[in-house]
Design a protein around this motif. Structure first.
Motif, short mmCIF file in Angstrom:
data_model
loop_
_atom_site.label_atom_id
_atom_site.label_comp_id
_atom_site.label_asym_id
_atom_site.label_seq_id
_atom_site.Cartn_x
_atom_site.Cartn_y
_atom_site.Cartn_z
N THR A 59 119.84 111.46 78.65
CA THR A 59 119.74 112.64 77.78
C THR A 59 120.92 113.58 77.98
O THR A 59 121.44 114.15 77.02
CB THR A 59 118.42 113.39 78.06
N SER A 60 121.34 113.76 79.23
CA SER A 60 122.42 114.72 79.51
C SER A 60 123.81 114.14 79.31
O SER A 60 124.77 114.88 79.05
CB SER A 60 122.29 115.24 80.94
N ARG A 66 115.06 118.26 86.51
CA ARG A 66 115.07 117.81 85.10
C ARG A 66 114.15 116.60 84.91
O ARG A 66 113.47 116.49 83.89
CB ARG A 66 116.50 117.48 84.66
N THR A 83 116.53 110.65 82.00
CA THR A 83 117.00 112.04 82.13
C THR A 83 118.52 112.09 82.13
O THR A 83 119.12 112.94 81.47
CB THR A 83 116.45 112.67 83.42
N LEU A 109 118.93 117.45 89.39
CA LEU A 109 118.54 116.26 88.64
C LEU A 109 117.04 116.01 88.77
O LEU A 109 116.36 115.71 87.77
CB LEU A 109 119.32 115.04 89.13
N GLY A 125 110.58 117.86 84.89
CA GLY A 125 110.27 118.52 83.63
C GLY A 125 109.98 117.52 82.53
O GLY A 125 109.07 117.70 81.72
N ALA A 126 110.75 116.43 82.52
CA ALA A 126 110.57 115.41 81.49
C ALA A 126 109.36 114.53 81.75
O ALA A 126 108.77 113.98 80.83
CB ALA A 126 111.83 114.54 81.40
N SER A 172 126.58 113.37 88.36
CA SER A 172 126.55 114.84 88.32
C SER A 172 127.78 115.39 89.02
O SER A 172 128.30 114.82 89.97
CB SER A 172 125.28 115.37 89.01
#
Length: 210
Positions: free
Chosen positions: A171-172, A148, A168, A145, A151-152, A133
């Motif tokens: 995905t990003s 996220r 995660t 992070l 959330g996932a 990041s």
């Protein structure tokens, strides 16, 4: 403020309702994660009105108190570029947290989530956040992070694992999970195929990376 709004004036009504809710029956503090965005939210091709100018009189009268986060550069280009609004806010510079402090913040956020997140996973998340990041400092880098990941993993049965964190990040970034997982031996052919599909005409560079 814009979610669900279709007609002109709708977000202004939502804002007034929010201010009234914060003011009565007891004063509340409104938290804005990206403070600089207040200067652009609400602006359309037909109107220059924005949330910042609409909420300014309420701040001046003491009806509402706002605490927000922003980087110095983002604030300067956004809300800080409008002098009447800039004077309504007092900037407090916060230095980046050390690892021990960041871990405490992550532990508090994890506990508040209600999910089972072992300390070892949080330690790994902190390490990975520093590596993958950018653009923010700690603890925001790791907390972002973690948010996220939460959330996932909202429907996860059992503890949150390192693989949830890696998924995660995958995905990003677009990097396959198995490439990120130190516990999984890399398959040379798969790694080469991955880069061959993305780096055109540079066989030597791809081979060097592999």
């Amino acid at each position: 403020f814009l979610v669900g709004t279709v007609y002109l004036g709708e977000w202004e009504t939502k804002l007034r309702n929010l201010v009234n809710a914060a003011r009565h029956p007891r004063k509340a503090i409104l938290y804005v994660p990206n403070l600089e965005d207040l200067a652009s939210i609400g602006v359309t091709s037909k109107s220059d009105s924005n949330v910042a100018t609409a909420v300014a009189p309420h701040i001046e009268r003491g009806d509402v108190t706002i605490i927000g986060e922003s980087t110095s550069e983002s604030f300067r280009k956004g809300l800080g570029a409008i002098r009447p609004l800039r004077r309504l806010f007092h900037a407090v510079q916060l230095p980046a947290t050390e690892n021990d402090e960041t871990r405490e913040v992550l532990r508090a956020v994890a506990d508040e989530s209600g999910l089972d997140i072992p300390d070892l996973v949080l330690d790994r998340l902190l390490e990975l956040a520093d590596f993958y990041s950018s653009g923010t400092v700690q603890p925001g880098r790791s907390v972002g992070l973690l948010g996220r990941v939460l959330g996932a993993a909202a429907t996860v049965q059992g503890p949150v694992t390192e693989r949830h964190v890696l998924a995660t990040i995958s995905t990003s970034t677009g990097i396959p999970v198995d490439f990120l997982d130190d516990a999984v031996p890399l398959d040379r052919a798969k790694v080469r195929a991955h880069f061959d599909a993305r780096v055109m005409g540079q066989t030597e560079a791809v081979e060097a990376v592999v």
